[in-house]
Write a protein that holds these residues in place. Structure first.
Motif, mmCIF file in Angstrom:
data_model
loop_
_atom_site.group_PDB
_atom_site.id
_atom_site.type_symbol
_atom_site.label_atom_id
_atom_site.label_comp_id
_atom_site.label_asym_id
_atom_site.label_seq_id
_atom_site.Cartn_x
_atom_site.Cartn_y
_atom_site.Cartn_z
ATOM 1 N N TYR A 652 -31.110 -67.302 63.256
ATOM 2 C CA TYR A 652 -31.671 -67.413 64.610
ATOM 3 C C TYR A 652 -30.558 -67.629 65.632
ATOM 4 N N LEU A 653 -29.511 -68.353 65.229
ATOM 5 C CA LEU A 653 -28.385 -68.601 66.131
ATOM 6 C C LEU A 653 -27.364 -67.468 66.076
ATOM 7 N N SER A 654 -27.022 -67.016 64.861
ATOM 8 C CA SER A 654 -25.986 -65.971 64.763
ATOM 9 C C SER A 654 -26.475 -64.648 65.339
ATOM 10 N N SER A 655 -27.768 -64.359 65.207
ATOM 11 C CA SER A 655 -28.254 -63.092 65.762
ATOM 12 C C SER A 655 -28.321 -63.144 67.293
ATOM 13 N N GLN A 656 -28.307 -64.374 67.867
ATOM 14 C CA GLN A 656 -28.206 -64.476 69.332
ATOM 15 C C GLN A 656 -26.864 -63.940 69.829
ATOM 16 N N VAL A 657 -25.842 -64.039 68.976
ATOM 17 C CA VAL A 657 -24.541 -63.470 69.332
ATOM 18 C C VAL A 657 -24.694 -61.963 69.533
ATOM 19 N N TYR A 658 -25.385 -61.310 68.586
ATOM 20 C CA TYR A 658 -25.564 -59.858 68.671
ATOM 21 C C TYR A 658 -26.499 -59.478 69.821
ATOM 22 N N SER A 659 -27.585 -60.262 69.990
ATOM 23 C CA SER A 659 -28.560 -59.914 71.030
ATOM 24 C C SER A 659 -27.950 -60.068 72.422
ATOM 25 N N ALA A 660 -27.155 -61.139 72.629
ATOM 26 C CA ALA A 660 -26.509 -61.336 73.935
ATOM 27 C C ALA A 660 -25.508 -60.215 74.207
ATOM 28 N N ASP A 661 -24.768 -59.819 73.175
ATOM 29 C CA ASP A 661 -23.789 -58.746 73.326
ATOM 30 C C ASP A 661 -24.486 -57.442 73.728
ATOM 31 N N MET A 662 -25.580 -57.116 73.046
ATOM 32 C CA MET A 662 -26.304 -55.868 73.355
ATOM 33 C C MET A 662 -26.870 -55.892 74.767
ATOM 34 N N PHE A 663 -27.503 -57.015 75.135
ATOM 35 C CA PHE A 663 -28.137 -57.055 76.463
ATOM 36 C C PHE A 663 -27.102 -56.978 77.578
ATOM 37 N N HIS A 664 -26.095 -57.837 77.527
ATOM 38 C CA HIS A 664 -25.131 -57.902 78.632
ATOM 39 C C HIS A 664 -24.232 -56.666 78.691
ATOM 40 N N SER A 665 -24.004 -56.023 77.555
ATOM 41 C CA SER A 665 -23.161 -54.825 77.551
ATOM 42 C C SER A 665 -23.918 -53.593 78.010
ATOM 43 N N VAL A 666 -25.234 -53.537 77.727
ATOM 44 C CA VAL A 666 -25.967 -52.284 77.929
ATOM 45 C C VAL A 666 -27.079 -52.390 78.975
ATOM 46 N N PHE A 667 -27.823 -53.498 78.974
ATOM 47 C CA PHE A 667 -29.052 -53.543 79.779
ATOM 48 C C PHE A 667 -28.985 -54.443 81.009
ATOM 49 N N GLU A 699 -22.140 -48.659 66.224
ATOM 50 C CA GLU A 699 -22.482 -47.348 66.790
ATOM 51 C C GLU A 699 -23.130 -47.507 68.165
ATOM 52 N N PHE A 700 -24.000 -48.499 68.299
ATOM 53 C CA PHE A 700 -24.704 -48.685 69.573
ATOM 54 C C PHE A 700 -23.774 -49.210 70.664
ATOM 55 N N LEU A 701 -22.922 -50.176 70.299
ATOM 56 C CA LEU A 701 -22.026 -50.798 71.289
ATOM 57 C C LEU A 701 -20.762 -49.973 71.532
ATOM 58 N N GLY A 702 -20.412 -49.132 70.561
ATOM 59 C CA GLY A 702 -19.171 -48.375 70.669
ATOM 60 C C GLY A 702 -17.949 -49.198 70.311
ATOM 61 N N ARG A 703 -18.177 -50.363 69.663
ATOM 62 C CA ARG A 703 -17.083 -51.273 69.283
ATOM 63 C C ARG A 703 -17.655 -52.337 68.364
ATOM 64 N N GLU A 704 -16.763 -53.186 67.845
ATOM 65 C CA GLU A 704 -17.195 -54.350 67.059
ATOM 66 C C GLU A 704 -17.950 -55.319 67.974
ATOM 67 N N PRO A 705 -19.071 -55.904 67.516
ATOM 68 C CA PRO A 705 -19.731 -56.930 68.341
ATOM 69 C C PRO A 705 -18.867 -58.179 68.429
ATOM 70 N N ASN A 706 -19.046 -58.953 69.518
ATOM 71 C CA ASN A 706 -18.318 -60.222 69.645
ATOM 72 C C ASN A 706 -19.212 -61.269 70.305
ATOM 73 N N GLY A 707 -18.742 -62.523 70.302
ATOM 74 C CA GLY A 707 -19.542 -63.646 70.803
ATOM 75 C C GLY A 707 -19.310 -63.993 72.257
ATOM 76 N N ASP A 708 -18.544 -63.166 72.990
ATOM 77 C CA ASP A 708 -18.185 -63.517 74.370
ATOM 78 C C ASP A 708 -19.415 -63.765 75.238
ATOM 79 N N ALA A 709 -20.363 -62.833 75.209
ATOM 80 C CA ALA A 709 -21.550 -62.953 76.074
ATOM 81 C C ALA A 709 -22.394 -64.160 75.676
ATOM 82 N N PHE A 710 -22.503 -64.409 74.374
ATOM 83 C CA PHE A 710 -23.295 -65.541 73.873
ATOM 84 C C PHE A 710 -22.738 -66.866 74.394
ATOM 85 N N TYR A 711 -21.433 -67.062 74.233
ATOM 86 C CA TYR A 711 -20.831 -68.320 74.671
ATOM 87 C C TYR A 711 -20.800 -68.422 76.194
ATOM 88 N N ARG A 712 -20.644 -67.298 76.864
ATOM 89 C CA ARG A 712 -20.654 -67.303 78.336
ATOM 90 C C ARG A 712 -22.030 -67.721 78.853
#
Length: 717
Positions: A652-667, A699-712
């Protein structure tokens, strides 16, 4: 009426006509058919001739067909009003689990699968993944052990674990306890909540019954002015299932023993090996780092809440003793939102009637992903029912059913069926969840089998004076669970094994967590809102009776000022919220990661649960008043840990890293960008578990996911 173009879906909805007898007989038939398929493969295929087509393909086809029935058979225990049918469903699930364990330990099939894998055929990527995953599953089921006592013990443990987890879940679903309170003890709890409480007779005459179901419990702990009421509600809820105490203990002990039989150091190592995290150390490091980052923020938030408590007690002529208890938090958190942000959650809920909120959410999905939802009601249900009876395609009169289609730009094809079961009733699953009822897959004749999915929630029922109104947190929950439903619907995999949300546990929440951001977007909050006084003349009159005849009617949609105030609260007390999630995640890892079996045998599970809560979240409890840490048994209500999230709640916490990355990078720039929405649908949701989830993300992000958006987002970067 259903538009003509959507009158005739190419696949009929399932029937929910199971009886206690039919459920057991159907289960026996499904099991015998599957056993026959396995026996036939063994009789006809020699190891030297084994290949994907003659070994793996018939197994996959049998899995596909079985899932069309067995998911629904197991579903009855979560939704049926008939106790005998729920019991039969539970029994059927035990039978299916026992057969699954027997099947997973067939050495003759395992040898054929292994031979097929070694053949190294050129397969499509999903078929190759299925072959590799199946081979590994046999090893993880004990076939890596030599035949004899160890393997027999492992099989015995697996069967016992299956039975225990089913009973634990059944106890949770069928819990019917509660507390009788006088109206004075419930002072502060909204009248439209207490109006639905049962009225006492005899020794409870003049009292009202608060059940432990969320629509009763949460408003009571949020609004009851008397600390004694909140304390009693909180503690009794933690202790409502004493019968689950020995079950929980036995499950954790057996899991540890099973993992060690297979050569793993503990259950966490066994489980996480197959997840995105790969090792317990990765998980422990992530949780530990997050705890370090959040602790100071949590302490600061608590000081503010303590000051609020002190101020309230002073106004009542009472002294503040310095404690901030577990049962205080919902109350003062709510008070802070009202005082500091002019945000009355009860008032805010008037703009979120359940029905219009759902329609608004479905409209968002239609725009974003290229879908069309058509509710099937009245005679149209009978017209598409295989039995000719409309009531047969739902399991309860409250249930809504939708046919789901592609929009014109996506080809106007059929997608599947969505069911909504939204209100509490006795014996029903007590939280909010998405259930796959029938998976999608490619049939042997080359046509697609379409999925059927159900949302099961527990929102308060409408009354003559008010429709069912959602708090903003409930709007977010509903959107989250609908996100799982959409994942289930739009998935397009060859095999049911990988369909929809059949992804690794530490990714499964990411798509739905990402969609929660739409509930914090001004334009979407405006679009979702619709004040209930505008729904009908009757509701307008009821609103005026309550608000006063001279009051101006509220705006039809949520006013901009309220939206602004709501969005300001998004991260209020966020550190305390996430520390609570850390408590669950760290407890989960602690009990599944002992240094030795002797250590897990020495665990005091209740004491550990409460002590960790104190150490991580810093909330006070009866232990700070001189009692031991054995005051409550919260782990017995923690369905996740015996329902598939064992050594996995961190997801629930680690997938927030991925979800924040997807939202802030794309949407983030344009949440309603249909082009990006469709790209997300096809690149992420459609894939299900048919490829490595990290590859899907890259493939979706065009790069490795990271935790920047989550921690921000958490203010921790």
């Amino acid at each position: 009426m259903v538009p003509q173009a959507f009158k005739n879906p190419p696949q009929a909805p399932p029937l929910f006509t199971g009886t206690p007898d039919s459920v057991i007989q159907d289960t026996k038939r499904i099991i015998e058919k599957s056993r026959g398929v396995e026996d036939k493969i063994v009789a006809e295929v020699k190891p030297e001739d084994a290949c994907f087509g003659n070994t793996m393909l018939p197994l996959a086809a049998d899995e596909n067909q079985g899932a069309l029935e067995n998911h629904i058979i197991g579903f009855y225990q979560s939704v049926s009003t008939n106790q005998e049918l729920r019991d039969a469903s539970t029994k059927a699930e035990e039978m299916m689990d026992d057969f699954s364990i027997e099947s997973s330990m067939r050495e003759d099939i395992y040898k054929l699968v292994e031979a097929a894998l070694k053949k190294d055929e050129k397969l499509d990527p999903e078929s190759q993944r299925l072959l590799e995953k199946t081979h590994k599953a046999y090893i993880r089921s004990g076939l890596g052990l030599p035949a004899g006592p160890k393997r027999d013990r492992y099989k015995e443990i697996k069967k016992r674990l299956s039975t225990l987890c089913i009973i634990f879940s059944k106890n949770l679903n069928e819990e019917v306890g509660g507390l009788w309170f006088t109206p004075e003890e419930l002072e502060g709890v909204p009248e439209d909540v207490t109006a639905l409480f049962a009225k006492g007779e005899g020794e409870n005459a003049g009292k009202l019954k608060m059940t432990f179901k969320y629509p009763d419990l949460i408003p009571t702990t949020k609004y009851a002015k008397r600390p004694a009421t909140r304390k009693k509600a909180y503690i009794e809820n933690e202790n409502k299932l004493p019968q689950n105490i020995p079950i929980f203990r036995e499950v954790i002990l057996l899991r540890d023993e099973a993992a060690r039989l297979l050569g793993y150091p503990n259950h966490a190592a066994f489980i996480i090996e197959d997840k995105m995290a790969k090792t317990p150390k990765t998980v422990d490091d992530f949780l530990g780092d997050l705890r370090t980052r959040l602790t100071q923020g949590g302490a600061s938030e608590m000081e503010v809440l303590k000051a609020l408590k002190k101020q309230e007690l002073k106004s009542m002529g009472e002294d503040f003793d310095g404690y901030y208890f577990l049962w205080d938090h919902r109350y003062y958190d709510r008070m802070m939102l009202e005082q500091d942000f002019s945000l009355d959650q009860e008032k805010l809920s008037e703009w979120f009637p359940l029905e219009t909120s759902i329609r608004g959410m479905l409209t968002i999905f239609e725009t974003l992903f290229g879908m069309t939802f058509v509710e099937i009601i009245g005679d149209d249900r009978s017209a598409i029912s295989p039995s000719g009876k409309g009531d047969d395609i739902v399991w309860h009169p409250d249930v809504q059913v939708f046919s789901v289609w592609d929009s014109e730009d996506q080809g106007s094809g059929f997608i599947g069926y969505l069911y909504l079961d939204l209100h509490p009733r006795p014996g029903k699953y007590g939280h909010a969840a998405n259930f796959n009822l029938q998976p999608g897959f490619m049939q042997e004749n080359g046509t697609r089998r379409y999925p059927v999915t159900a949302l099961v929630c527990n929102f308060s029922k409408p009354t003559p004076k008010k429709p069912s109104l959602l708090k903003h947190s409930e709007v977010t929950t509903l959107f989250h669970e609908l996100g799982h439903g959409i994942h289930d619907l739009v998935s397009k995999t060859i095999y049911s094994h990988f369909h929809g949300t059949n992804v690794v546990r530490d990714f499964v929440e990411a798509p739905s967590q990402m969609l929660e951001n739409w509930c914090w977007t001004p334009s979407q909050l405006k679009a979702l809102s619709h004040h209930y006084s505008w729904l009908s003349p009757e509701y307008e009159a009821a609103w005026r009776d309550q608000a006063g005849k001279d009051q101006p009617r509220p705006e039809k949609q949520l006013p901009d000022k309220l939206i602004e105030n709501l969005i300001k609260t998004k991260h209020v007390n966020d550190a305390l919220f996430n520390l609570r999630q850390l408590h669950f995640g760290i407890y989960d890892m602690t009990i599944h990661e002992p240094k030795s079996h002797a250590e897990v045998e020495s665990f005091e599970f209740s004491e550990m649960y409460n002590r960790l809560n104190r150490e991580i979240s810093h909330f006070d409890s009866p232990a700070q008043l001189g009692q031991s840490y054995k005051w409550g048994n919260g782990q017995t209500t923690f369905g996740h840990l015996l329902g598939g999230y064992d050594a996995g709640y961190y997801g629930y916490l680690s997938s927030q890293v991925y979800s924040a990355d997807m939202f802030h990078s794309v949407f983030e720039k344009d949440p309603m960008d249909g082009k990006e929405g469709r790209r997300y649908r096809h690149m992420v949701l459609e894939k299900g578990g048919s490829q490595d989830e990290m590859e899907t993300l890259k493939e979706f992000l065009g790069r490795e996911p990271n935790g920047d958006a989550f921690y921000r987002e958490l203010g921790l970067s």
